[in-house]
Scaffold this active site. Sequence first.
Site, PDB file in Angstrom:
ATOM      1  N   THR A 180       0.845  -1.309   0.140  1.00 36.30           N
ATOM      2  CA  THR A 180       0.076  -0.088  -0.179  1.00 36.30           C
ATOM      3  C   THR A 180       0.735   1.014   0.174  1.00 36.30           C
ATOM      4  OG1 THR A 180      -1.892  -1.142   1.158  1.00 36.30           O
ATOM      5  CG2 THR A 180      -1.937   1.319   1.335  1.00 36.30           C
TER       6      THR A 180
ATOM      7  N   PHE B 231       1.469   5.070   0.858  1.00 39.99           N
ATOM      8  CA  PHE B 231       0.753   6.082   2.021  1.00 39.99           C
ATOM      9  C   PHE B 231       1.410   7.439   1.838  1.00 39.99           C
ATOM     10  CE2 PHE B 231       0.272   2.330   4.125  1.00 39.99           C
ATOM     11  CZ  PHE B 231      -0.824   2.237   5.207  1.00 39.99           C
TER      12      PHE B 231
END
Length: 307
Positions: free
Chosen positions: A192, A194
Amino acid sequence: MAADDVAAEGVAADSAGAGAPTGPIAYAGEPGAFAEDAVLAAFGDVERVAVGGFRPVFEAVSSGMVAAGVVPIENVINGTVRENYDLLLEHDLVIRGEVVVPVELCLAALPGQRLDDIERVYSHIQALGQAEVFLRARPWQLLTTYNTAGAGKAIADRGERGAAAVLSPRAARLFGLQVLAEEIGDLPGNRTRFVVLARPGVSIPALLDASGTTTARRTTLVVAVRNEPGTLLAVLGVFATHRLNMSKIESRPSRERAWEYVFWVDLDADASDPTTAAALDELASVTTMRRVLGSYARGAEGADTKA
């Protein structure tokens, strides 16, 4: 604020950049969440504060209660975290950096529980989706929570037997849970992205450079165009003319008029580069709104944050 002013503010924000620590870093969830991993990867072991969701992160940063916030923006399986794009447009914040966090998922429950004892599985909806193949192989009830680590904490706090959580191995250890199945994610290499948020012109704690280099840059902007044929093509033409690689484009409702949209764009470019700056200036003639959210170093792929 004029479009030119908005663009200039977004470009300048990254250069205001790192300075002496001015407060904690906010993230959504509980200790052990992947968002906390992102804070550790971005800043190291700094003071940090967990809040109850993405909007509270934006509000804490906007109010000056924290120096910066870290929120997910994109996952390689589930794609964009759309709520955070909408919140970026809503708040007067800028992106100062990014970090890419590996997402290793496990199934964990109270000590002594076995897979055959489990009836219910809790986690964030994104994590449930990222482990769908494993979870659908058994007749478990899948229940959503606001956070992966929060799911584990709730099971531990309630002493809930017959329940398991999908979360990181670090979070499982933190809450004293027993791992029943390791690496349950559908896709090896799940991760992921960020982003680090701050108020314009405000110093934040120094960002770690996990890649060892800051040569690769990303510029994130949002534009709106007239609802007429060829208007988006004109925007794309500006990027093509200046030979700028657009790594991502995504539409979101404008929230001002029904069935009108804004377009989020990631460019593989530095906004301070003369060619990029010229392209951003040229967008003024083919858009009704443009706002540069930040120009920042691209995060290293999959920096290890395991504790």
